[in-house]
Scaffold this active site. Structure first.
Site, PDB file in Angstrom:
ATOM      1  N   SER A 132       0.835  -1.195   0.000  1.00 59.15           N
ATOM      2  CA  SER A 132       0.000   0.000   0.000  1.00 59.15           C
ATOM      3  C   SER A 132       0.872   1.247   0.000  1.00 59.15           C
ATOM      4  O   SER A 132       1.631   1.504   0.950  1.00 59.15           O
ATOM      5  CB  SER A 132      -0.912   0.020   1.230  1.00 59.15           C
ATOM      6  OG  SER A 132      -1.610   1.242   1.302  1.00 59.15           O
ATOM      7  N   MET A 187     -11.894  -5.256   4.852  1.00 57.07           N
ATOM      8  CA  MET A 187     -11.076  -4.411   5.715  1.00 57.07           C
ATOM      9  C   MET A 187     -10.913  -5.096   7.075  1.00 57.07           C
ATOM     10  O   MET A 187     -11.895  -5.429   7.733  1.00 57.07           O
ATOM     11  CB  MET A 187     -11.730  -3.041   5.900  1.00 57.07           C
ATOM     12  CG  MET A 187     -11.807  -2.197   4.634  1.00 57.07           C
ATOM     13  SD  MET A 187     -10.180  -1.827   3.924  1.00 57.07           S
ATOM     14  CE  MET A 187      -9.390  -0.936   5.296  1.00 57.07           C
ATOM     15  N   HIS A 238      -1.272  -1.075  -4.227  1.00 54.21           N
ATOM     16  CA  HIS A 238      -2.551  -0.679  -3.647  1.00 54.21           C
ATOM     17  C   HIS A 238      -2.519   0.825  -3.393  1.00 54.21           C
ATOM     18  O   HIS A 238      -1.588   1.343  -2.763  1.00 54.21           O
ATOM     19  CB  HIS A 238      -2.786  -1.431  -2.337  1.00 54.21           C
ATOM     20  CG  HIS A 238      -4.136  -1.221  -1.740  1.00 54.21           C
ATOM     21  ND1 HIS A 238      -5.259  -1.897  -2.173  1.00 54.21           N
ATOM     22  CD2 HIS A 238      -4.549  -0.406  -0.740  1.00 54.21           C
ATOM     23  CE1 HIS A 238      -6.300  -1.514  -1.467  1.00 54.21           C
ATOM     24  NE2 HIS A 238      -5.899  -0.607  -0.592  1.00 54.21           N
ATOM     25  N   MET A 283     -12.086   5.075  -0.737  1.00 57.30           N
ATOM     26  CA  MET A 283     -12.687   5.272   0.588  1.00 57.30           C
ATOM     27  C   MET A 283     -13.289   6.672   0.618  1.00 57.30           C
ATOM     28  O   MET A 283     -12.831   7.562   1.338  1.00 57.30           O
ATOM     29  CB  MET A 283     -11.632   5.084   1.681  1.00 57.30           C
ATOM     30  CG  MET A 283     -11.219   3.647   1.856  1.00 57.30           C
ATOM     31  SD  MET A 283      -9.968   3.426   3.157  1.00 57.30           S
ATOM     32  CE  MET A 283      -8.489   3.730   2.194  1.00 57.30           C
ATOM     33  N   MET A 314      -8.767   8.724  -0.086  1.00 58.84           N
ATOM     34  CA  MET A 314      -9.604   9.128   1.045  1.00 58.84           C
ATOM     35  C   MET A 314     -10.046  10.574   0.872  1.00 58.84           C
ATOM     36  O   MET A 314      -9.275  11.413   0.396  1.00 58.84           O
ATOM     37  CB  MET A 314      -8.825   8.980   2.357  1.00 58.84           C
ATOM     38  CG  MET A 314      -8.217   7.607   2.579  1.00 58.84           C
ATOM     39  SD  MET A 314      -7.363   7.529   4.170  1.00 58.84           S
ATOM     40  CE  MET A 314      -6.454   5.986   3.985  1.00 58.84           C
ATOM     41  N   HIS A 329      -8.404   1.877  -4.240  1.00 54.45           N
ATOM     42  CA  HIS A 329      -9.419   1.658  -3.201  1.00 54.45           C
ATOM     43  C   HIS A 329     -10.056   2.998  -2.854  1.00 54.45           C
ATOM     44  O   HIS A 329      -9.427   3.868  -2.248  1.00 54.45           O
ATOM     45  CB  HIS A 329      -8.728   1.026  -1.986  1.00 54.45           C
ATOM     46  CG  HIS A 329      -9.609   0.824  -0.800  1.00 54.45           C
ATOM     47  ND1 HIS A 329      -9.116   0.537   0.458  1.00 54.45           N
ATOM     48  CD2 HIS A 329     -10.967   0.838  -0.662  1.00 54.45           C
ATOM     49  CE1 HIS A 329     -10.112   0.405   1.314  1.00 54.45           C
ATOM     50  NE2 HIS A 329     -11.241   0.587   0.664  1.00 54.45           N
ATOM     51  N   PHE A 340      -6.512   5.158   8.462  1.00 47.62           N
ATOM     52  CA  PHE A 340      -5.137   5.367   8.907  1.00 47.62           C
ATOM     53  C   PHE A 340      -4.335   4.075   8.763  1.00 47.62           C
ATOM     54  O   PHE A 340      -4.867   2.979   8.944  1.00 47.62           O
ATOM     55  CB  PHE A 340      -5.083   5.828  10.372  1.00 47.62           C
ATOM     56  CG  PHE A 340      -5.792   7.125  10.623  1.00 47.62           C
ATOM     57  CD1 PHE A 340      -5.144   8.330  10.403  1.00 47.62           C
ATOM     58  CD2 PHE A 340      -7.100   7.135  11.067  1.00 47.62           C
ATOM     59  CE1 PHE A 340      -5.810   9.540  10.629  1.00 47.62           C
ATOM     60  CE2 PHE A 340      -7.768   8.334  11.296  1.00 47.62           C
ATOM     61  CZ  PHE A 340      -7.114   9.536  11.080  1.00 47.62           C
ATOM     62  N   ASP A 400      -7.146  -6.115   3.709  1.00 46.51           N
ATOM     63  CA  ASP A 400      -6.374  -4.890   3.922  1.00 46.51           C
ATOM     64  C   ASP A 400      -6.497  -4.442   5.369  1.00 46.51           C
ATOM     65  O   ASP A 400      -7.595  -4.192   5.858  1.00 46.51           O
ATOM     66  CB  ASP A 400      -6.907  -3.793   2.985  1.00 46.51           C
ATOM     67  CG  ASP A 400      -6.150  -2.481   3.120  1.00 46.51           C
ATOM     68  OD1 ASP A 400      -5.144  -2.427   3.843  1.00 46.51           O
ATOM     69  OD2 ASP A 400      -6.577  -1.506   2.478  1.00 46.51           O
ATOM     70  N   ASP A 446      -4.695   3.949  -1.861  1.00 45.21           N
ATOM     71  CA  ASP A 446      -5.836   4.358  -1.041  1.00 45.21           C
ATOM     72  C   ASP A 446      -6.237   5.793  -1.351  1.00 45.21           C
ATOM     73  O   ASP A 446      -5.411   6.709  -1.278  1.00 45.21           O
ATOM     74  CB  ASP A 446      -5.492   4.247   0.447  1.00 45.21           C
ATOM     75  CG  ASP A 446      -5.429   2.805   0.919  1.00 45.21           C
ATOM     76  OD1 ASP A 446      -6.371   2.047   0.602  1.00 45.21           O
ATOM     77  OD2 ASP A 446      -4.451   2.430   1.590  1.00 45.21           O
ATOM     78  N   GLY A 472       0.909  -2.473   4.220  1.00 51.48           N
ATOM     79  CA  GLY A 472       1.347  -1.089   4.203  1.00 51.48           C
ATOM     80  C   GLY A 472       2.601  -0.847   5.003  1.00 51.48           C
ATOM     81  O   GLY A 472       3.712  -1.009   4.522  1.00 51.48           O
TER      82      GLY A 472
END
Length: 227
Positions: free
Chosen positions: A18, A147, A43, A78, A47, A76, A153, A185, A45, A207
């Protein structure tokens, strides 16, 4: 990831570091070293500060990442109302896109939209969201992202009850959509990734455990031995 990932008779367990935990001041170098170490995909993320209490990157950073690597990009989302940005991220270079079950009203429509745009379509579920919530959507997805921490975080500890969710999801997929994959994840580390894989995970997102390991290649080699 239906039709998007290479199919083999032997079940392959894939590692997806990640980038949220990478050094963004040296991101190109981090990506090159991750690829050289033998990771299967990256990966990414996304957000928005609303669906989760943090903000990260947008499509233009994904586009920059795409230019630096040949690895598949697993994006991903989010974010609230992710359907507004799916096309942007696919145009930026996302190979796989996951949206949260908790953030989408018309989930089947959204999954089919992702596939129509040429990307693998995934659904993510938070630790408190039951696997049963995907009973109908499972027919239209390419992968499920479970998840194993509350999103937002990095560096959180794996939530143990999520092992049961992985097993439950595996049973549902086996009955309704055998080609779909399970991604996990959150809190995945060298001391638990074998257990997570044995429960049914096909893709392990790692990550801080990856980017703070000090030796990416050694970690990947350890992953290959234990999986």
């Amino acid at each position: 990831m239906n039709g998007a990932a290479t199919k083999t008779k032997k079940r392959k367990i894939m590692l997806a570091p990640s980038l949220l935990s990478a050094d963004f001041m040296a991101l190109a170098r981090e990506i090159a070293e991750t690829e050289e170490a033998g990771a299967d995909m990256l990966h990414v993320d996304i957000m928005d500060g609303h669906f989760v209490p943090n903000m990260t990157i947008g499509p233009f950073i994904v586009e920059a990442i795409r230019k630096t690597t040949s690895l598949p990009l697993d994006v991903h989302l989010m974010i609230e109302r992710p359907e507004r940005y799916i096309d942007d991220f696919i145009r930026a270079g996302a190979d796989f896109v996951s949206v949260h079950q908790e953030a989408v009203i018309h989930l089947n429509r959204t999954l089919n939209h992702i596939k129509e745009r040429g990307a693998g379509a995934g659904v993510a579920i938070n630790p408190a969201t039951p696997v049963s919530s995907l009973a109908s959507a499972v027919y239209d997805l390419d992968f499920v992202l479970i998840m194993s921490v509350n999103p937002g975080f990095g560096g959180q500890a794996f939530i143990p009850h999520c092992l049961g969710k992985i097993k439950e999801m595996k049973k549902m997929i086996s009955l309704k959509n055998p080609d779909a994959l399970i991604e996990v994840d959150g809190g995945v580390k060298p001391d638990n990734f074998k257990t997570v894989a044995e429960c049914g995970a096909d893709i392990l997102v790692m990550g801080s455990a990856f980017y703070q390991s000090g030796d990416y290649k050694a970690l990947v080699e350890n992953f290959r031995r234990k999986r």
